[in-house]
Enzyme design. Structure first.
Site, PDB file in Angstrom:
ATOM      1  N   ASP A  13       0.871  -1.284   0.131  1.00 23.57           N
ATOM      2  CA  ASP A  13       0.192  -0.093   0.128  1.00 23.57           C
ATOM      3  C   ASP A  13       0.989   1.279   0.104  1.00 23.57           C
ATOM      4  O   ASP A  13       0.471   2.271  -0.553  1.00 23.57           O
ATOM      5  CB  ASP A  13      -0.811   0.074   1.263  1.00 23.57           C
ATOM      6  CG  ASP A  13      -2.086  -0.786   0.868  1.00 23.57           C
ATOM      7  OD1 ASP A  13      -1.994  -1.520  -0.060  1.00 23.57           O
ATOM      8  OD2 ASP A  13      -3.007  -0.998   1.859  1.00 23.57           O
ATOM      9  N   CYS A  25      -0.333  26.180 -23.325  1.00 21.51           N
ATOM     10  CA  CYS A  25      -0.660  27.801 -23.168  1.00 21.51           C
ATOM     11  C   CYS A  25       0.199  28.598 -23.072  1.00 21.51           C
ATOM     12  O   CYS A  25       1.150  28.408 -22.274  1.00 21.51           O
ATOM     13  CB  CYS A  25      -1.804  27.827 -22.132  1.00 21.51           C
ATOM     14  SG  CYS A  25      -1.994  29.786 -21.795  1.00 21.51           S
ATOM     15  N   GLU A  27      22.016  -6.043   3.940  1.00 23.05           N
ATOM     16  CA  GLU A  27      20.448  -6.030   4.683  1.00 23.05           C
ATOM     17  C   GLU A  27      20.405  -7.020   5.779  1.00 23.05           C
ATOM     18  O   GLU A  27      21.078  -8.098   5.720  1.00 23.05           O
ATOM     19  CB  GLU A  27      19.436  -6.359   3.852  1.00 23.05           C
ATOM     20  CG  GLU A  27      19.462  -5.338   2.283  1.00 23.05           C
ATOM     21  CD  GLU A  27      18.249  -4.476   2.437  1.00 23.05           C
ATOM     22  OE1 GLU A  27      17.131  -4.738   3.147  1.00 23.05           O
ATOM     23  OE2 GLU A  27      18.244  -3.655   1.482  1.00 23.05           O
ATOM     24  N   LYS A  71      16.265  -8.431  -4.700  1.00 25.41           N
ATOM     25  CA  LYS A  71      15.968  -7.224  -4.010  1.00 25.41           C
ATOM     26  C   LYS A  71      15.517  -7.509  -2.381  1.00 25.41           C
ATOM     27  O   LYS A  71      14.228  -7.813  -2.222  1.00 25.41           O
ATOM     28  CB  LYS A  71      15.207  -5.988  -4.359  1.00 25.41           C
ATOM     29  CG  LYS A  71      15.279  -4.750  -3.485  1.00 25.41           C
ATOM     30  CD  LYS A  71      14.422  -3.954  -4.552  1.00 25.41           C
ATOM     31  CE  LYS A  71      14.601  -2.347  -3.990  1.00 25.41           C
ATOM     32  NZ  LYS A  71      14.135  -2.436  -2.500  1.00 25.41           N
TER      33      LYS A  71
HETATM   34 ZN    ZN Z   1      -3.666  30.261 -20.217  1.00 25.53          ZN
END
Ligand code: ZN
Length: 632
Positions: free
Chosen positions: A48, A391, A175, A128
């Protein structure tokens, strides 16, 4: 707003859906979940965290510090941090074959740059481990910490912990893990995840019986990465048998594994690819994610980003996926809308991906699309730039102006309160630039309709943002210049102090390794455009932590600085050393001969094609000896 502890509970109980969480709540939840995980007391599953919450944070607040740094450890380690014997970077992650294949393309590209045949690239695949990362220098064991400084946890060896395969101490990074079969047989009753148990081995408090037993039985171990079983493959094999290789590697060890680490083994290739702040470029971890859903699109609306890019946001028929209700997904660009028919009524395949969540994988059934012609924020006629609808009314478009101001505070990340709602309100009252925000008094803010407490808080947060120390590259990145993200800012400031960057020309920037000419040009233009705002904000004396200069690496006064050079053939010295020396004086290494190349330096058995091309383009050809004499 609810207190953070109750929000955390509501999230865990799934009483609040991801989409309904505010950005702030999501960020604090991720931080709490991360701390809990690091201290071995996970509050949600790794799945999760990796596939739902962290990706959501990445999508909403891509520059949140939690995503920028190597994951910090939890508060389980209160001791003083010590410098690690060597920097421990994190591993870049991929969640699909697509991302792995892009990484392979990068390997190939770098191989070409060093004249390495890509068929000869060997890739090492290892499991891993889902354990607790540490670095063993032979006498001490350190946690990874922030990658540079960690905590000394040598006590875990003093408690009898053994090294995997009965091997020696001092094998570097690895690890602390517990055998899966042992965990299931003896520990799963008491601990929810192996990780919780693994962390209990390290804690300062004395070990309990179960932990002592696991150590004595060599079920709990330190596994140096160098001791892991390896599957060695070529690029060709990886491409044709990817799934099979992953399956094999995932089941190679009796430890919890949460993915496969792939890395190139060729030393020259590794040197060529190098690392960024977070990870080695020659290494990547593949994590699998199989949750998919087919979803009907209700509508697609355009959203304007701070750079003017228009992003299609699809409203979806609410769908349950990996335990969360999904109602919205973002397409990368309008090119996808157009080419795949992403319109109202279309059906898409969604996955929870580690990169963006939720991600539109593909359009399964297309529908008529609606391509906006004008900017929904300012009404300007939109323009296509390859796949992107833009834009271009950058200075006036409200969405872009608001986006840039919000971005500044988000990147600084040393303040609270300047989220989108606050910035939008400031915009309504005539504020257009960050420098204007810094002039605001409590009275100014009150008169704009902010409550008294909020106004005081905002002014305090502005003060805090200037007094709390931040890295100079972060400050520079906050201005949002195209191509000057945090990584590039840090790279640039490695070579020039922040006050000198406005004097830099194209040649000097493109002489730095990592800046192509086009990028350098965009940076020069971008810096020019932010100069007035930069000067205004500099008056507030932000507390900048200056990046140490690597002056010795670049002697830009050298007459060869900025020249484009290719080496071909066998040189008398090491090719790597030659390249290093070349880069150190600002020479740009290029991979193929073109009209823009300045010199071709030829050694023995030089490539005839390169020589032919050099003659064709009028590129000067130098022998190794001539070249060395010239750069002396
Ligand atoms: Zn704009």
């Amino acid at each position: 707003m609810a207190s953070s502890s109750s929000i955390v509970n509501q999230i865990i109980q799934q009483e609040v859906l991801l989409d309904d969480l505010s950005d702030d709540d999501l960020a604090s939840f991720c931080q709490i979940a991360n701390l809990a995980y690091r201290s071995g007391e996970s509050i949600i599953s790794d799945q999760d965290y990796d596939f739902i919450y962290l990706p959501a944070l990445k999508q909403r607040l891509p520059h949140h510090p939690l995503l920028q740094s190597i994951e910090p450890e939890g508060r389980g380690f209160s001791e003083e941090k010590v410098l690690l014997p060597e920097v421990m970077l994190s591993t870049d992650k991929a969640y699909s074959w697509d991302e792995i294949s892009k990484w392979i393309e990068r390997l190939k590209k770098s191989a070409i740059e060093i004249d390495l045949n890509s068929n000869l690239i060997q890739i090492k695949a290892t499991p891993k481990l889902d354990g607790f990362a540490g670095f063993d220098d032979g006498s001490r064991l350190y946690t990874r910490g922030d990658g540079k400084k960690g905590s000394d946890i040598s006590r875990v060896f003093e408690r009898g912990l053994q090294v995997y395969n009965d091997s020696e101490r001092g094998q570097g990074a690895g690890e602390i893990v517990v055998k899966k079969s042992y965990f299931e047989a003896y520990l799963s009753e008491y601990f929810e995840y192996p990780r919780n148990f693994q962390a209990s081995l390290i804690k300062e408090k004395a070990l309990d019986k179960k932990a002592k037993q696991a150590i004595a039985n060599k079920a709990a171990l330190f596994v140096p990465f160098s001791q892991l079983p390896i599957r060695s493959v070529t690029i060709d094999e990886l491409t044709t048998k990817f799934e099979q290789i992953v399956d094999t590697v995932l089941s190679m060890v009796d430890f919890d594994v949460d993915g496969v680490v792939f890395e190139a083994t060729n030393e020259a290739l590794k040197t060529q690819m190098g690392a960024n702040r977070k990870f080695h470029r020659w290494q990547i971890a593949f994590k699998e994610n199989k949750d998919k859903a087919q979803v009907t699109v209700l509508s697609v609306t355009p959203q304007v980003g701070r750079t003017g890019k228009i992003t299609p946001v699809a409203e979806l028929e609410p769908t349950q996926l990996s335990g969360a209700k999904i109602m919205r997904a973002t397409g990368h660009h309008y090119g996808l809308v157009k080419s795949q028919g992403l319109g109202a009524g279309s059906v898409i395949e969604l996955t929870r991906s580690g990169l963006v969540i939720p991600k539109i994988n593909q359009v399964l059934k297309s529908a008529p699309v609606n391509i906006p012609e004008i900017c929904p924020s300012c009404g300007e006629v939109l323009q296509w730039e390859s796949d992107f609808l833009m834009c271009l009314n950058h200075t006036v478009c409200p969405a872009q102006v608001v986006g840039r101001m919000e971005y500044f505070f988000k990147i600084l990340a040393n303040n609270d309160g300047f989220g989108i709602a606050t910035i939008e309100k400031l915009y309504e009252h005539g504020i257009r630039k960050v420098s204007q925000i810094y002039t605001l008094s409590i009275d100014d803010l009150s008169s704009m309709g902010f409550g008294e407490k909020t106004s005081i808080n905002l002014v305090n947060q502005l003060k805090r943002s200037t007094s709390e120390q931040i890295e100079d590259w972060r400050f520079l990145a906050a201005f949002g210049v195209v191509r000057l993200g945090m990584g590039n800012c840090e790279n640039l400031l490695n070579f020039y102090p922040i006050n000198a960057i406005f004097e830099l020309n194209l040649e000097r920037i493109s002489a730095i390794n990592g800046f192509a000419e086009l990028t350098a040009q965009m940076i020069v233009t971008g810096l020019d455009s932010i100069k007035p705002e930069f000067d205004l904000l500099s008056q507030y004396h932000f507390n900048l932590e200056l990046t140490p200069l690597q002056k010795d690496l670049v002697e830009f006064t050298h007459s060869f600085s900025g020249k484009k050079i290719i080496f071909t053939g066998k040189m008398s010295g090491s090719r790597e050393a030659m390249k290093k020396r070349a880069k150190s004086i600002g020479i740009k290494m290029v991979s193929s001969v073109s009209a823009k190349t300045d010199y071709l330096v030829v050694g023995e058995k030089a490539g005839q094609n390169k020589i032919k091309n050099a003659e064709k383009f009028g590129v000067e050809i130098l022998s190794e000896a001539d070249y060395l004499a010239l750069i002396k």
